[in-house]
Design a protein around this motif. Structure first.
Motif, short mmCIF file in Angstrom:
data_model
loop_
_atom_site.label_atom_id
_atom_site.label_comp_id
_atom_site.label_asym_id
_atom_site.label_seq_id
_atom_site.Cartn_x
_atom_site.Cartn_y
_atom_site.Cartn_z
N GLU A 1 52.37 30.70 -7.36
CA GLU A 1 53.60 29.93 -7.61
C GLU A 1 53.28 28.54 -8.14
O GLU A 1 53.88 28.06 -9.11
N GLY A 2 52.32 27.88 -7.50
CA GLY A 2 51.94 26.55 -7.95
C GLY A 2 51.38 26.55 -9.36
O GLY A 2 51.69 25.67 -10.16
N LEU A 3 50.55 27.55 -9.68
CA LEU A 3 49.98 27.62 -11.02
C LEU A 3 51.06 27.87 -12.07
O LEU A 3 50.99 27.35 -13.19
N THR A 4 52.06 28.66 -11.72
CA THR A 4 53.17 28.89 -12.65
C THR A 4 53.86 27.59 -12.99
O THR A 4 54.24 27.33 -14.14
N ARG A 5 54.00 26.72 -11.99
CA ARG A 5 54.65 25.43 -12.22
C ARG A 5 53.74 24.44 -12.95
O ARG A 5 54.21 23.42 -13.45
N LEU A 6 52.45 24.74 -12.99
CA LEU A 6 51.50 23.85 -13.67
C LEU A 6 51.05 24.40 -15.02
O LEU A 6 50.19 23.80 -15.67
N GLU A 7 51.62 25.51 -15.44
CA GLU A 7 51.06 26.17 -16.63
C GLU A 7 51.18 25.32 -17.88
O GLU A 7 50.42 25.49 -18.84
N HIS A 8 52.12 24.35 -17.89
CA HIS A 8 52.21 23.46 -19.04
C HIS A 8 50.97 22.59 -19.20
O HIS A 8 50.76 21.99 -20.24
N ARG A 9 50.14 22.52 -18.15
CA ARG A 9 48.93 21.69 -18.22
C ARG A 9 47.73 22.46 -18.75
O ARG A 9 46.65 21.89 -18.93
N GLY A 10 47.89 23.77 -18.98
CA GLY A 10 46.79 24.58 -19.49
C GLY A 10 47.12 26.04 -19.32
O GLY A 10 47.54 26.45 -18.24
N TYR A 11 46.95 26.83 -20.39
CA TYR A 11 47.43 28.21 -20.28
C TYR A 11 46.57 29.18 -21.07
O TYR A 11 47.06 30.13 -21.64
N ASP A 12 45.24 28.92 -21.11
CA ASP A 12 44.41 29.93 -21.76
C ASP A 12 43.74 30.85 -20.75
O ASP A 12 43.25 31.91 -21.12
N SER A 13 43.72 30.46 -19.48
CA SER A 13 43.22 31.34 -18.43
C SER A 13 43.63 30.77 -17.08
O SER A 13 44.04 29.61 -16.99
N ALA A 14 43.52 31.58 -16.04
CA ALA A 14 43.91 31.13 -14.70
C ALA A 14 43.16 31.95 -13.66
O ALA A 14 42.68 33.06 -13.94
N GLY A 15 43.05 31.37 -12.46
CA GLY A 15 42.37 32.09 -11.39
C GLY A 15 42.61 31.46 -10.04
O GLY A 15 43.06 30.31 -9.95
N ILE A 16 42.33 32.23 -8.97
CA ILE A 16 42.43 31.71 -7.62
C ILE A 16 41.23 32.16 -6.80
O ILE A 16 40.59 33.18 -7.09
N ALA A 17 40.91 31.38 -5.78
CA ALA A 17 39.90 31.74 -4.77
C ALA A 17 40.55 31.62 -3.41
O ALA A 17 41.17 30.59 -3.11
N VAL A 18 40.43 32.66 -2.59
CA VAL A 18 41.04 32.69 -1.26
C VAL A 18 39.95 32.90 -0.23
O VAL A 18 39.08 33.77 -0.38
N VAL A 19 39.98 32.09 0.84
CA VAL A 19 39.01 32.23 1.93
C VAL A 19 39.70 32.91 3.10
O VAL A 19 40.66 32.38 3.68
N GLY A 20 39.24 34.12 3.42
CA GLY A 20 39.68 34.85 4.60
C GLY A 20 38.47 35.25 5.39
O GLY A 20 37.66 34.40 5.79
N SER A 21 38.29 36.54 5.58
CA SER A 21 37.06 37.00 6.22
C SER A 21 35.87 36.79 5.31
O SER A 21 34.71 36.77 5.75
N ARG A 22 36.16 36.62 4.02
CA ARG A 22 35.14 36.29 3.02
C ARG A 22 35.82 35.55 1.88
O ARG A 22 37.05 35.41 1.85
N LEU A 23 35.05 35.06 0.95
CA LEU A 23 35.59 34.39 -0.23
C LEU A 23 35.90 35.42 -1.30
O LEU A 23 35.02 36.20 -1.69
#
Length: 610
Positions: free
Chosen positions: A19-41
């Motif tokens: 959701e946050g990246l969607t609202r920031l897409e005007h700042r850059g939109y050639d690629s996107a990604g996320i990293a989530v820390v749970g039981s592992r990265l």
């Protein structure tokens, strides 16, 4: 020129990051990604838009700590491998970064010599490996040790599988804010990413780092000594970060809604700032009393892109009303020529976002040499707003589209307010002050009148869109208008458009006039009308198609032109009204070509890298 978002709390991080990246897409939109820390990265990243990332996410991506990024490329093409976050070889560290690592080549060579396999073309990847190789006991220590080896700029967020309760962020030259929620915390490069969840934020200063956990944040320097940065409430309506204030066009491109919002934006800029009785303006945010204002003998305006062009309009207005020398200069060039900073010069930094790095660096250069600098910015609490000695907030409302419209309009209004105040403490008469104040009051309604001519402008734009190259011309007050018109067309249609002073056509550019090269001419009803019309005859005699943005009072005789009329205001204020139809012209030309108006290729909204 990228968007960063982070979350720590009780909720699942992945949906909030997307959701946050969607609202920031005007700042850059050639690629996107996320990293989530749970039981592992776990890391997912994808070339393309945020929607492509969302489609690629695994169905089960559990974790309550995470970071995300939407990219505008500086090092390496838009590929899955070059998308952020970047990780170390073991997959324990993930990093997102906005900025440029100046010594990336040397660091990559050193890491490769040590046997580290680098999998991307980016400068950012070195951060992840440097953090992973640090021997420090804490994530804060690891990040500080990594940063000690880096030269350049960064807005940085780091997560580590071995420290699953936190994000460590750092700022040097690229904006970062921390958002405070109810037992949850946010990180972002732009308020737009988190305003739906909190409006209590802390702005990191250059050279500052922060540790962010679900229960709060602490800030510190590179020597790990604590700093006292506090969060404060931002006075903003979160709803304006939705589909736009103009409810009649829900789902339309943001550029279109922002064009339509201009009457309301101008009203907000003017509210409480006009003094009808004395024919002047109230600008308490400048932090300058009348004696200080009178002491200035020159005004220097600094901006980039459209902010530079509106700065040229502002300089002309200040000279005309205050009778002090004024000029505008690209902020990106200013500090590199070792400028002479004069104590009796008022420097004005112009930036919609307040984060434009070239303009911010120019401000820092002026401050370092003892100059007085004020800001003309739209974003409360932005870096330029905090770095300057005072300023004028535009109150345009959030501007998301890459091509600036309502922010540019309110910038001109801001310059008009400044010019009137500077003029009234000098030789501008109360009668002229009252005349101009009345003119400013008429602007919102007149902009509304221009917007009603949209269908006629759209028909002209359909034809202009077919031309591969165009001229925009104007004289004196009209020349910066022509420059801005050419800029808009280039930005969102990818057509070649060049602006010239009308008087300069005969000194070379007239050789390029032909039936295949249309000219958009700015011809106000002023002291130069006759000379402008004479130039139109020169263009017509060579077969050049003409579109003329003008006033109803202007007689073009027998010239065969496509005419766009705007209502007259006071002569000094007419440039902004002449600019508005050029926004519609570019917008409809882009639509005619089937292009993405809000996300033009190769461009991003906030230029936060040199």
């Amino acid at each position: 020129m990228c968007g960063i978002v982070g979350y720590v709390g009780a909720q699942q991080a992945a949906p909030l990051l997307v959701e946050g990246l969607t609202r920031l897409e005007h700042r850059g939109y050639d690629s996107a990604g996320i990293a989530v820390v749970g039981s592992r990265l776990q890391v997912t990243k994808k070339a393309g838009r945020v929607r492509d990332l969302a489609a690629a996410l695994p169905k089960r991506l559990a974790g309550k700590v995470g970071i995300g990024h939407t990219r505008w490329a500086t090092h390496g093409p838009a590929t899955d491998a070059n998308a952020h976050p970047h990780t170390d070889t073991a997959g324990q560290v993930a990093v997102v970064h906005n900025g440029i690592v100046d010594n990336a080549a040397a660091l990559r060579a050193r890491l490769a010599a040590d046997g580290v396999e680098l999998v991307s073309d980016t400068d950012t990847e070195v951060f992840a490996h440097l953090v992973a190789r640090s021997g420090a006991d804490t994530l804060e220590g690891k990040v500080v040790e990594a940063l000690a080896q880096v030269e350049g700029t960064y807005g940085l967020a780091v997560v580590h599988a071995g420290f699953p309760d936190r994000i460590v962020v750092a700022r040097h030259g690229s904006p970062l804010i921390v958002g405070v929620g109810d037992r949850e915390m946010f990180v972002a490069s732009d308020l737009a990413a988190l305003v739906r969840h909190t409006t209590t934020v802390a702005h990191l200063d250059d050279g500052e780092l922060a540790t962010v956990t679900a229960t709060g944040f602490t800030t510190f320097r590179h020597d790990l000594s604590r700093t006292a940065t506090q969060a404060s409430e931002v006075d903003i309506d979160p709803s304006v970060y939705g589909q736009g204030e103009h409810g009649d066009v829900s789902g339309a491109p943001r550029m279109y809604t922002e064009i339509l919002e201009q009457p309301a934006s101008v009203e907000r800029t003017l509210r409480g700032r006009l003094d009808e009785r004395f024919g002047t303006t109230h600008l308490g945010g400048l932090n300058l009393d009348p004696r200080e204002l009178r002491a200035f003998r020159r005004v220097k305006i600094l901006g980039c892109g459209s902010a530079y062009y509106v700065g040229e309009m502002g300089a002309s207005l200040i000279e005309e009303l205050a009778r002090v020398p004024a000029d505008a200069e690209p902020a990106s060039e200013f500090r590199y020529r070792n400028p002479i900073i004069e104590p009796d010069t008022l420097y004005v930094a112009v930036s919609q976002s307040g984060e434009t790095v070239d303009t911010l660096l120019a401000v820092e250069e002026i401050k370092r040499k003892g100059g007085r600098v004020v800001g003309l910015v739209n974003v409360v609490g932005s870096a330029i707003a905090r770095a300057t000695d005072g300023g004028i907030y535009l109150h345009a409302g959030p501007e998301i589209a890459v091509a600036s419209t309502k922010a540019l309009t309110t910038m001109f209004v801001g310059f008009a307010l400044l010019a009137i105040q500077l003029g009234r403490v000098r030789d501008l008469s109360v009668a002229d002050g009252k005349r101009l104040v009345t003119g400013l009051q008429r602007l919102p309604g007149q902009i509304g009148e221009i917007l009603k001519t949209e269908d006629d402008v759209a028909a002209i734009a359909q034809d202009l869109a077919q031309a591969e190259s165009l001229f925009f011309v104007g004289r004196v007050r009209g020349y910066p208008v022509a420059r801005e018109g050419a800029q808009k067309l280039k930005e969102i249609t990818y057509r070649h458009a060049e602006a010239y002073p009308t008087s300069e056509l005969k000194h070379g550019p007239l050789a390029l006039i032909s039936p295949q090269v249309p000219t958009v001419a700015i011809v106000p009803d002023d002291e130069l009308t006759d000379r402008n019309v004479a130039a139109l005859h020169e263009i017509a005699a060579r077969g050049g198609p003409l579109v003329v943005v003008t006033h109803p009072e202007v007689d073009l005789g027998t010239l065969d032109v496509r005419r766009i009329e705007v209502p007259r205001n006071e002569t000094e204020l007419d440039p902004i009204l002449l600019t508005v139809p050029l926004q519609l012209l570019a917008y409809h030309a882009s639509l005619a070509l089937g292009l993405d108006v809000d996300k033009p290729r190769n461009l991003a909204k906030s230029v936060t890298v040199e």
